[in-house]
Design a protein around this motif. Structure first.
Motif, PDB file in Angstrom:
ATOM      1  N   TRP A  64       1.053  -1.532   0.200  1.00  0.00           N
ATOM      2  CA  TRP A  64       0.117   0.040  -0.026  1.00  0.00           C
ATOM      3  C   TRP A  64       0.832   1.329   0.741  1.00  0.00           C
ATOM      4  N   ASN A  65       1.997   0.882   0.533  1.00  0.00           N
ATOM      5  CA  ASN A  65       2.733   2.777   0.832  1.00  0.00           C
ATOM      6  C   ASN A  65       3.403   2.508   0.215  1.00  0.00           C
ATOM      7  N   HIS A  66       3.757   1.931  -0.712  1.00  0.00           N
ATOM      8  CA  HIS A  66       5.218   1.775  -1.982  1.00  0.00           C
ATOM      9  C   HIS A  66       3.915   2.404  -3.258  1.00  0.00           C
ATOM     10  N   GLY A  67       2.502   2.249  -3.449  1.00  0.00           N
ATOM     11  CA  GLY A  67       1.660   2.397  -4.756  1.00  0.00           C
ATOM     12  C   GLY A  67       0.990   3.782  -4.039  1.00  0.00           C
ATOM     13  N   LYS A  68       0.203   4.071  -2.671  1.00  0.00           N
ATOM     14  CA  LYS A  68       0.612   5.701  -2.516  1.00  0.00           C
ATOM     15  C   LYS A  68       1.568   6.658  -3.169  1.00  0.00           C
ATOM     16  N   ASP A  69       2.798   5.870  -2.861  1.00  0.00           N
ATOM     17  CA  ASP A  69       4.163   6.881  -2.487  1.00  0.00           C
ATOM     18  C   ASP A  69       4.200   6.846  -4.463  1.00  0.00           C
ATOM     19  N   ILE A  70       3.912   5.695  -5.290  1.00  0.00           N
ATOM     20  CA  ILE A  70       4.040   6.387  -6.620  1.00  0.00           C
ATOM     21  C   ILE A  70       2.281   7.082  -7.286  1.00  0.00           C
ATOM     22  N   LEU A  71       1.423   7.346  -7.186  1.00  0.00           N
ATOM     23  CA  LEU A  71       0.761   7.464  -7.721  1.00  0.00           C
ATOM     24  C   LEU A  71       0.377   8.897  -7.081  1.00  0.00           C
ATOM     25  N   GLU A  72       1.383   9.436  -5.940  1.00  0.00           N
ATOM     26  CA  GLU A  72       0.903  10.792  -5.734  1.00  0.00           C
ATOM     27  C   GLU A  72       2.059  11.177  -6.387  1.00  0.00           C
ATOM     28  N   LYS A  73       3.069  10.910  -7.306  1.00  0.00           N
ATOM     29  CA  LYS A  73       4.138  11.096  -8.134  1.00  0.00           C
ATOM     30  C   LYS A  73       3.255  11.609  -9.497  1.00  0.00           C
ATOM     31  N   LEU A  74       2.698  10.169  -9.830  1.00  0.00           N
ATOM     32  CA  LEU A  74       2.262  10.238 -10.707  1.00  0.00           C
ATOM     33  C   LEU A  74       0.853  11.445 -10.906  1.00  0.00           C
ATOM     34  N   LEU A  75       0.127  11.727  -9.842  1.00  0.00           N
ATOM     35  CA  LEU A  75      -0.831  13.318 -10.282  1.00  0.00           C
ATOM     36  C   LEU A  75       0.134  14.161 -10.340  1.00  0.00           C
ATOM     37  N   TYR A  76       1.027  14.544  -9.431  1.00  0.00           N
ATOM     38  CA  TYR A  76       1.647  15.763  -9.323  1.00  0.00           C
ATOM     39  C   TYR A  76       2.312  15.551 -10.750  1.00  0.00           C
ATOM     40  N   ILE A  77       2.584  14.677 -11.483  1.00  0.00           N
ATOM     41  CA  ILE A  77       3.458  15.444 -12.784  1.00  0.00           C
ATOM     42  C   ILE A  77       2.068  14.980 -13.504  1.00  0.00           C
ATOM     43  N   LEU A  78       1.476  14.455 -13.679  1.00  0.00           N
ATOM     44  CA  LEU A  78      -0.033  14.842 -14.620  1.00  0.00           C
ATOM     45  C   LEU A  78      -1.074  16.324 -14.557  1.00  0.00           C
ATOM     46  N   GLU A  79      -0.584  17.092 -13.088  1.00  0.00           N
ATOM     47  CA  GLU A  79      -1.122  17.960 -12.702  1.00  0.00           C
ATOM     48  C   GLU A  79      -0.227  19.103 -13.343  1.00  0.00           C
ATOM     49  N   ASP A  80       1.142  18.798 -13.098  1.00  0.00           N
ATOM     50  CA  ASP A  80       1.929  19.923 -14.001  1.00  0.00           C
ATOM     51  C   ASP A  80       1.821  20.183 -15.138  1.00  0.00           C
ATOM     52  N   ILE A  81       1.459  18.696 -15.943  1.00  0.00           N
ATOM     53  CA  ILE A  81       1.865  18.940 -17.624  1.00  0.00           C
ATOM     54  C   ILE A  81       0.475  19.494 -17.470  1.00  0.00           C
ATOM     55  N   SER A  82      -1.121  19.196 -17.113  1.00  0.00           N
ATOM     56  CA  SER A  82      -2.415  20.405 -17.672  1.00  0.00           C
ATOM     57  C   SER A  82      -2.450  21.386 -16.806  1.00  0.00           C
ATOM     58  N   TYR A  83      -1.563  22.207 -15.613  1.00  0.00           N
ATOM     59  CA  TYR A  83      -1.272  23.090 -15.904  1.00  0.00           C
ATOM     60  C   TYR A  83      -0.285  24.206 -16.994  1.00  0.00           C
ATOM     61  N   LEU A  84       0.757  23.072 -17.403  1.00  0.00           N
ATOM     62  CA  LEU A  84       1.191  23.861 -18.507  1.00  0.00           C
ATOM     63  C   LEU A  84       0.557  23.940 -19.763  1.00  0.00           C
ATOM     64  N   TYR A  85      -0.284  22.758 -19.857  1.00  0.00           N
ATOM     65  CA  TYR A  85      -1.217  23.288 -20.703  1.00  0.00           C
ATOM     66  C   TYR A  85      -2.235  24.550 -21.040  1.00  0.00           C
ATOM     67  N   SER A  86      -2.362  24.334 -19.983  1.00  0.00           N
ATOM     68  CA  SER A  86      -3.969  25.629 -19.027  1.00  0.00           C
ATOM     69  C   SER A  86      -3.217  27.200 -19.761  1.00  0.00           C
ATOM     70  N   LYS A  87      -1.562  26.941 -19.506  1.00  0.00           N
ATOM     71  CA  LYS A  87      -1.632  28.262 -19.536  1.00  0.00           C
ATOM     72  C   LYS A  87      -0.612  28.659 -20.920  1.00  0.00           C
ATOM     73  N   ASN A  88      -0.419  27.783 -21.629  1.00  0.00           N
ATOM     74  CA  ASN A  88      -0.151  27.720 -23.103  1.00  0.00           C
ATOM     75  C   ASN A  88      -0.195  26.352 -24.182  1.00  0.00           C
ATOM     76  N   PRO A  89      -1.695  26.575 -24.261  1.00  0.00           N
ATOM     77  CA  PRO A  89      -2.329  25.165 -25.510  1.00  0.00           C
ATOM     78  C   PRO A  89      -1.480  24.850 -26.336  1.00  0.00           C
ATOM     79  N   ASP A  90      -0.563  25.246 -26.655  1.00  0.00           N
ATOM     80  CA  ASP A  90       0.275  25.188 -27.715  1.00  0.00           C
ATOM     81  C   ASP A  90       1.783  24.747 -27.486  1.00  0.00           C
TER      82      ASP A  90
END
Length: 90
Positions: A44-70
């Motif tokens: 559980w603790n290993h899976g949660k750690d990986i998922l939190e990191k994945l969500l941070y990365i996806l959040e960054d991707i979303s943030y970058l495209y929201s600032k500049n869709p091109d």
């Protein structure tokens, strides 16, 4: 093709049908980590750690495209790797 959409929203995965406003469920990181643990025998603790990191990365991707869709994909990958323009609201 299904009209079910999965949306990353902060530290949750939101499941919507049709329009985004029609939310069917929200799964937080703990619940997804539990599913990962039982389905793939991942601690559980290993899976949660990986998922939190994945969500941070996806959040960054979303943030970058929201600032500049091109933005080019290569630039987004570089910026996420180097934490350039990372979403500071984490």
């Amino acid at each position: 093709m299904s009209d079910i959409t999965l949306i990353i929203n902060g530290k949750k995965v939101v499941v919507a049908k049709g329009e985004v406003e029609n939310v069917l469920a929200e799964f937080d990181v703990d619940e997804i980590a539990e599913l990962l643990q039982f389905r793939y025998a991942t601690p559980w603790n290993h899976g949660k750690d990986i998922l939190e990191k994945l969500l941070y990365i996806l959040e960054d991707i979303s943030y970058l495209y929201s600032k500049n869709p091109d933005m080019k994909k290569e630039d987004v990958i570089r910026d996420v790797k180097l934490r350039i323009h990372a979403n500071i609201n984490k």
